[in-house]
Design an enzyme around this catalytic site. Structure first.
Site, PDB file in Angstrom:
ATOM      1  CG  HIS A  91      -2.050   0.944   1.269  1.00 47.88           C
ATOM      2  ND1 HIS A  91      -2.269   1.483   0.092  1.00 47.88           N
ATOM      3  CD2 HIS A  91      -3.060   1.287   2.288  1.00 47.88           C
ATOM      4  CE1 HIS A  91      -3.440   2.567   0.506  1.00 47.88           C
ATOM      5  NE2 HIS A  91      -3.914   2.156   1.779  1.00 47.88           N
TER       6      HIS A  91
ATOM      7  CG  HIS B 276      -3.984   0.514  -8.093  1.00 49.66           C
ATOM      8  ND1 HIS B 276      -5.607   0.504  -7.876  1.00 49.66           N
ATOM      9  CD2 HIS B 276      -3.817   1.504  -7.214  1.00 49.66           C
ATOM     10  CE1 HIS B 276      -5.589   1.063  -6.849  1.00 49.66           C
ATOM     11  NE2 HIS B 276      -4.810   1.855  -6.541  1.00 49.66           N
TER      12      HIS B 276
ATOM     13  CG  ASP C  61       3.122   5.167  -3.849  1.00 48.34           C
ATOM     14  OD1 ASP C  61       3.164   6.609  -3.571  1.00 48.34           O
ATOM     15  OD2 ASP C  61       2.225   4.650  -3.463  1.00 48.34           O
TER      16      ASP C  61
HETATM   17  N1  ACO Z   1       5.211  -6.943 -10.291  1.00 55.20           N
HETATM   18  C1  ACO Z   1       5.033  -8.187 -10.893  1.00 55.20           C
HETATM   19  N2  ACO Z   1       3.964  -8.826 -11.192  1.00 55.20           N
HETATM   20  C2  ACO Z   1       2.932  -8.411 -10.484  1.00 55.20           C
HETATM   21  C3  ACO Z   1       2.865  -6.947  -9.720  1.00 55.20           C
HETATM   22  C4  ACO Z   1       4.081  -6.299  -9.982  1.00 55.20           C
HETATM   23  N3  ACO Z   1       4.022  -5.237  -9.224  1.00 55.20           N
HETATM   24  N4  ACO Z   1       1.732  -6.711  -9.478  1.00 55.20           N
HETATM   25  C5  ACO Z   1       0.806  -7.932  -9.665  1.00 55.20           C
HETATM   26  N5  ACO Z   1       1.698  -8.905 -10.301  1.00 55.20           N
HETATM   27  C6  ACO Z   1       1.128  -9.900 -10.846  1.00 55.20           C
HETATM   28  C7  ACO Z   1       0.781 -11.070  -9.837  1.00 55.20           C
HETATM   29  O1  ACO Z   1       1.875 -11.946  -9.558  1.00 55.20           O
HETATM   30  C8  ACO Z   1      -0.322 -11.651 -10.561  1.00 55.20           C
HETATM   31  O2  ACO Z   1       0.299 -12.684 -11.504  1.00 55.20           O
HETATM   32  P1  ACO Z   1      -0.304 -13.998 -11.608  1.00 55.20           P
HETATM   33  O3  ACO Z   1      -1.903 -13.516 -12.233  1.00 55.20           O
HETATM   34  O4  ACO Z   1       0.462 -14.770 -12.776  1.00 55.20           O
HETATM   35  O5  ACO Z   1      -0.548 -14.942 -10.459  1.00 55.20           O
HETATM   36  C9  ACO Z   1      -0.980 -10.714 -11.134  1.00 55.20           C
HETATM   37  O6  ACO Z   1      -0.104  -9.756 -11.488  1.00 55.20           O
HETATM   38  C10 ACO Z   1      -2.123 -10.116 -10.343  1.00 55.20           C
HETATM   39  O7  ACO Z   1      -1.538  -9.483  -9.023  1.00 55.20           O
HETATM   40  P2  ACO Z   1      -2.340  -9.697  -7.723  1.00 55.20           P
HETATM   41  O8  ACO Z   1      -1.360  -9.542  -6.640  1.00 55.20           O
HETATM   42  O9  ACO Z   1      -3.503 -10.635  -7.634  1.00 55.20           O
HETATM   43  O10 ACO Z   1      -3.090  -8.251  -7.711  1.00 55.20           O
HETATM   44  P3  ACO Z   1      -3.762  -7.505  -6.508  1.00 55.20           P
HETATM   45  O11 ACO Z   1      -4.801  -6.471  -7.138  1.00 55.20           O
HETATM   46  O12 ACO Z   1      -4.153  -8.318  -5.314  1.00 55.20           O
HETATM   47  O13 ACO Z   1      -2.713  -6.280  -6.077  1.00 55.20           O
HETATM   48  C11 ACO Z   1      -0.962  -4.678  -5.772  1.00 55.20           C
HETATM   49  C12 ACO Z   1      -2.416  -5.019  -6.301  1.00 55.20           C
HETATM   50  C13 ACO Z   1      -1.017  -5.010  -4.265  1.00 55.20           C
HETATM   51  C14 ACO Z   1      -0.824  -3.289  -5.721  1.00 55.20           C
HETATM   52  C15 ACO Z   1       0.005  -5.413  -6.655  1.00 55.20           C
HETATM   53  O14 ACO Z   1      -0.052  -4.941  -8.043  1.00 55.20           O
HETATM   54  C16 ACO Z   1       1.533  -4.977  -6.209  1.00 55.20           C
HETATM   55  O15 ACO Z   1       1.910  -5.812  -5.218  1.00 55.20           O
HETATM   56  N6  ACO Z   1       2.083  -4.019  -6.819  1.00 55.20           N
HETATM   57  C17 ACO Z   1       3.365  -3.508  -6.054  1.00 55.20           C
HETATM   58  C18 ACO Z   1       3.143  -2.653  -4.711  1.00 55.20           C
HETATM   59  C19 ACO Z   1       2.720  -1.399  -5.053  1.00 55.20           C
HETATM   60  O16 ACO Z   1       3.085  -0.831  -6.103  1.00 55.20           O
HETATM   61  N7  ACO Z   1       1.789  -1.151  -4.344  1.00 55.20           N
HETATM   62  C20 ACO Z   1       1.116   0.129  -4.400  1.00 55.20           C
HETATM   63  C21 ACO Z   1      -0.349   0.459  -4.853  1.00 55.20           C
HETATM   64  S1  ACO Z   1      -1.050   1.886  -4.898  1.00 55.20           S
HETATM   65  C22 ACO Z   1      -1.053   2.387  -3.392  1.00 55.20           C
HETATM   66  O17 ACO Z   1      -1.593   1.807  -2.407  1.00 55.20           O
HETATM   67  C23 ACO Z   1      -0.700   3.848  -3.317  1.00 55.20           C
END
Ligand code: ACO
Length: 430
Positions: A267, A308, A365
């Protein structure tokens, strides 16, 4: 509420439920499942609330597919261009943009609640010198309820408003004090002749021995970042504030819980993690390797600042921040090689099938850390910056919750997967 209903039928038992459809002014409708369990014996299962609306709200609207973000109906792009953080805070908590006299009164009120109780300084001094500022912020905000326990009658709208004002006003003072404590500088008191963001920068950087020469570009950039981070509907930290708020807990405890939720790297902690990641990559020529690692699930590495839960097209805040990042660096004459790494990384990921198929775009971010760095904000203060801005949203939701007739204690159900009932065995016989 619309007249429409959806029928759920369990063919095995013929149990049926006629469930009302709930609609808002924008966005997809939802099925009100309140009586589902009573009529069919089923609960719904939705880990991470991927498909569950937890409340009605009039504060913020997001269309994740179209990349739309509205605060009280106003597009984020227009607010970023024409408004200020304090005006946006007013908009979020009151629902309308202020008329000139309303804004002056609000600004006066905020300005005159910026001081923190002198005893809070002793509280900060109890921390170890290298404590993370988020830890100090979280604990200090929770402690405010110990200072203002005489105005915590949550049934009184004036006391609720006062708590909201105090939180928005004191958050920068406490954040700056936590920072200064961590570097061994004396706490700087808020100066009432300055506006909100400039006052904060003075509390961060002014030393007793000489006046601060503050570049107005820095204040403008920070104000814009605060606008973009001010609210984001039912995100993890806001939902946390609402969940804690649903128990009738005081607003300082609720916001402290929100700060704790925001701290996580999935987050608000992502802005700090992005910068660390860019520093680790170090050079644009290593970007390819980082992208490969992010695609490898075994590596446990994700591209921080990418992806996201709601935006599956682009994050409109990221578009604004990207442009702003170039401008701020140029205006402040900062030549940061990390910006080259970020641009290369963005380009490589946006061309890569893995990221395209999963609709993973840079989020708010991805670029904010580079701007904070250019403003000389230390990395461990990045998430604190986010918390200062998001306080406006947290208190807006907390206030809304307290006038919502549907509010009841948040208490999800579970699918129990543990052992079935069994008898206790005496320790000697196990
Ligand atoms: N890098 C690589 N792979 C990713 C990333 C990433 N940043 N984000 C998601 N994926 C992949 C996952 O591994 C998953 O792959 P799969 O379908 O093969 O299993 C798919 O994309 C979906 O990801 P989820 O984790 O299920 O998506 P969710 O909606 O639950 O998570 C989140 C969203 C937490 C933001 C995620 O994209 C992440 O961890 N991003 C990096 C952290 C980040 O930047 N957070 C800030 C969010 S914005 C904020 O809070 C202000």
């Amino acid at each position: 509420m619309s007249e429409k209903t959806v029928q759920i039928v369990d063919p095995a038992s013929s149990a049926k439920a006629e469930l009302p459809v709930v609609t808002g002014t924008l966005g997809d409708p939802a099925i009100d499942i309140g009586k589902l369990n009573r009529e069919t014996g089923y609960y719904t299962f939705d880990p991470g609330f991927m498909a569950t609306a937890s409340t009605r709200s009039s504060v913020t609207f997001i269309d994740g597919d179209k990349g739309v973000l509205l605060y009280r109906g106003y597009p984020i792009e227009q607010l970023a261009k024409h408004s200020s953080f304090l005006e946006v805070a007013y908009l979020l908590i009151k629902g309308e943009l202020p008329k000139p006299a309303e804004f002056s009164a609000f600004e006066h009120q905020i300005t005159h609640h910026t001081m923190m109780h002198e005893s809070l300084k002793n509280f900060l001094h109890g921390f170890h010198h290298d404590a993370h500022p988020m830890a100090m912020l979280c604990a200090s905000i929770a402690s405010l309820s110990a200072f203002y326990h005489d105005t915590l009658d949550l049934s009184d709208p004036e006391q609720r408003q006062l708590a909201a004002i105090r939180l928005i006003a004191k958050m920068p003072t406490i954040a700056a004090a936590a920072y200064r404590y961590s570097i061994g500088w004396p706490v700087r008191y808020p100066r009432n002749n300055l506006e909100y963001v400039t006052r904060f920068l003075h509390m961060m950087y002014e030393v007793p021995s000489e006046p601060l020469d503050l570049n107005p570009v820095a204040a403008k950039a920070l104000d814009l970042l605060f606008i973009l981070h001010a609210d984001h509907e039912q995100n993890a930290s806001t939902s946390t504030v609402r969940l804690v708020g649903s128990t009738g807990a005081n607003p300082y405890a609720c916001v402290a819980a929100g700060i704790a939720a925001l701290w996580g790297p999935a987050h608000g902690g992502a802005n700090e993690a992005v910068l660390k990641m860019l520093e680790e990559i170090g050079d644009a020529k290593h970007v390819g390797r980082a992208v490969e690692r992010a695609k490898d699930k075994e590596s446990g590495f994700r591209l921080m600042g990418f992806g996201h839960r709601v935006y599956k097209n682009f994050d409109p805040r990221a578009t604004i921040i990207r442009d702003m990042c170039h401008k701020v660096l140029a205006d402040l004459h900062v030549n940061d090689p990390l910006l080259d790494v970020a641009m290369e990384l963005e380009e490589a990921a946006l061309k890569d099938d893995y990221f395209v198929e999963r609709k993973l775009y840079p989020n708010v971010d991805f670029y904010s850390g580079i701007i904070y760095k250019a403003l000389k904000i230390p990395t461990d203060m990045f998430t604190v910056m986010f918390a200062i801005a998001r306080t406006a949203g947290w208190v807006a939701h907390w206030l809304e919750q307290h006038t919502d007739a549907d509010t009841r204690i948040g208490r999800p159900r579970q699918i129990y997967c543990g052992p079935v009932e069994r008898d206790y065995v005496d320790r000697a016989r196990r």
